[in-house]
Design an enzyme around this catalytic site. Sequence first.
Site, mmCIF file in Angstrom:
data_model
loop_
_atom_site.group_PDB
_atom_site.id
_atom_site.type_symbol
_atom_site.label_atom_id
_atom_site.label_comp_id
_atom_site.label_asym_id
_atom_site.label_seq_id
_atom_site.Cartn_x
_atom_site.Cartn_y
_atom_site.Cartn_z
ATOM 1 N N HIS A 187 0.538 3.158 -4.799
ATOM 2 C CA HIS A 187 -0.926 2.177 -4.184
ATOM 3 C C HIS A 187 0.018 1.024 -5.242
ATOM 4 O O HIS A 187 -1.239 0.482 -5.948
ATOM 5 C CB HIS A 187 -2.018 2.317 -3.908
ATOM 6 C CG HIS A 187 -2.387 1.130 -2.568
ATOM 7 N ND1 HIS A 187 -3.166 1.460 -1.729
ATOM 8 C CD2 HIS A 187 -2.115 -0.257 -2.658
ATOM 9 C CE1 HIS A 187 -3.463 0.279 -1.465
ATOM 10 N NE2 HIS A 187 -2.466 -0.606 -1.641
ATOM 11 N N GLY A 223 4.118 -11.008 9.055
ATOM 12 C CA GLY A 223 3.451 -11.930 8.417
ATOM 13 C C GLY A 223 4.458 -12.425 7.063
ATOM 14 O O GLY A 223 5.733 -12.704 7.120
ATOM 15 N N ARG A 224 3.585 -13.260 6.551
ATOM 16 C CA ARG A 224 3.955 -13.489 4.708
ATOM 17 C C ARG A 224 4.846 -12.067 4.416
ATOM 18 O O ARG A 224 5.715 -12.666 3.779
ATOM 19 C CB ARG A 224 2.909 -14.229 3.629
ATOM 20 C CG ARG A 224 1.717 -14.848 4.604
ATOM 21 C CD ARG A 224 0.457 -15.577 3.445
ATOM 22 N NE ARG A 224 0.145 -16.330 4.126
ATOM 23 C CZ ARG A 224 -1.482 -15.853 5.259
ATOM 24 N NH1 ARG A 224 -1.217 -14.917 4.844
ATOM 25 N NH2 ARG A 224 -1.722 -17.316 5.298
ATOM 26 N N ILE A 225 4.295 -11.272 4.340
ATOM 27 C CA ILE A 225 5.301 -10.093 3.128
ATOM 28 C C ILE A 225 6.754 -9.376 4.359
ATOM 29 O O ILE A 225 7.227 -9.074 3.093
ATOM 30 C CB ILE A 225 3.778 -8.752 3.154
ATOM 31 C CG1 ILE A 225 2.744 -9.106 2.710
ATOM 32 C CG2 ILE A 225 4.627 -7.891 1.862
ATOM 33 C CD1 ILE A 225 2.018 -7.905 1.882
ATOM 34 N N ALA A 266 1.933 -1.000 4.033
ATOM 35 C CA ALA A 266 0.938 -1.421 4.411
ATOM 36 C C ALA A 266 -0.408 -1.107 4.300
ATOM 37 O O ALA A 266 -1.388 -1.315 3.228
ATOM 38 C CB ALA A 266 1.353 -1.166 6.329
ATOM 39 N N ARG A 267 -1.039 0.100 5.406
ATOM 40 C CA ARG A 267 -1.613 1.054 5.046
ATOM 41 C C ARG A 267 -1.201 2.610 5.408
ATOM 42 O O ARG A 267 -0.212 2.726 6.647
ATOM 43 C CB ARG A 267 -2.941 0.433 5.594
ATOM 44 C CG ARG A 267 -3.415 -1.023 5.646
ATOM 45 C CD ARG A 267 -5.050 -0.258 4.294
ATOM 46 N NE ARG A 267 -5.595 -1.677 3.993
ATOM 47 C CZ ARG A 267 -5.208 -2.394 3.161
ATOM 48 N NH1 ARG A 267 -4.054 -1.661 2.322
ATOM 49 N NH2 ARG A 267 -6.300 -2.706 2.843
ATOM 50 N N GLY A 272 1.865 -2.125 -4.843
ATOM 51 C CA GLY A 272 2.506 -2.651 -3.637
ATOM 52 C C GLY A 272 2.235 -3.768 -4.462
ATOM 53 O O GLY A 272 3.370 -5.033 -5.164
ATOM 54 N N GLU A 275 -5.967 8.129 0.873
ATOM 55 C CA GLU A 275 -6.082 8.240 -0.880
ATOM 56 C C GLU A 275 -7.524 8.465 -2.053
ATOM 57 O O GLU A 275 -8.010 7.424 -1.052
ATOM 58 C CB GLU A 275 -4.754 6.934 -0.925
ATOM 59 C CG GLU A 275 -5.546 5.404 -0.979
ATOM 60 C CD GLU A 275 -4.478 3.964 -0.820
ATOM 61 O OE1 GLU A 275 -4.615 4.130 -1.875
ATOM 62 O OE2 GLU A 275 -3.268 4.543 0.191
#
Length: 323
Positions: free
Chosen positions: A289, A157-159, A241-242, A291, A271
């Site tokens: 985290h 996708g975009r990232i 991502a996750r 990002g 987390e």
Amino acid sequence: MIKPKVVITRRWPKAVEAALVEDFDVTFNKRDRALTADELKDAVHFADAVLPTVTDRIDARVLDDANPRTKILANYGVGYSHIDIDSARTHGITVTNTPDVLSECTADLTLTLMLMAARRASEGEREVKTGAWSGWRPTHLLGSKVSGKTLGIIGFGRIGQEVAKRAHHGFGMRVLAFNRSPIAQDVLIKTGAESVASIDELLQQADFVSLHCPGGAANKHLIDCRRLGLMRESAFLINTARGEVVDERALVQALTFETIGGAGLDVFNGEPDVLPELRACENAVLLPHLGSATLETREAMGFRVVQNLKDFFEGRAPRDLVA
């Protein structure tokens, strides 16, 4: 005119909070900690809108028990696996997110993790800060070259596309991309990427594997013991991502026995709690985290939420409608 009641679950950049106060009756979480399930129930019970983040688990139990007054969950972030979309639909609640604005910063951090892991930057910094560095020597902290290597991106996708552009055009990397839906040819040309048919094929060829797929049940432990076993012994796993996308115990095993070269993680399952065994791995770079953690991006995310709220309460379809 009565302003809609809004609950904001964490503190946001000051400029965004000021903009919210102009148009809404805002309740802030002044302690800036993750809300409990009971506190989330209270929020959706009395507020017209709740503005959650990734730290807020809004599941069916929260919504079913709350008799919600809330009509919109305006999420601060792209991912929304922490929100039960089906339950929100059942209660007639609109859900929005904040795409586009954090793609570049998350891509920048992905490259940061790749470089840190490959060049053993965290280990080196710890030596200097603790006074353990004994001086330059030819075999000290030998890492891996990044330029010219093969990067595999799961989720284009975009990232993922922003990562590909940086890796291919900036570091001369060969980029392999896997996506659940077909990738348009013009996107592949623009990003310098090649599409592959399966995750397994990608894992066997890549020197770096970067995850940019959604979280949630569908991708839980997408990278498990079997798939880690497909990676090269010199390869690095990068996750922005996750956390749930990676089986962290399987990753610890791979890192401990050095069946992969290392890892760079910005997200974790459960987390802020991180497996002690993972924290102990010298060949893992672990970030909290970060990002989207630039002022420019976090403000842009917040203003995107403000616009989604204005659209909704003024009778327009929000720009970033999820459900």
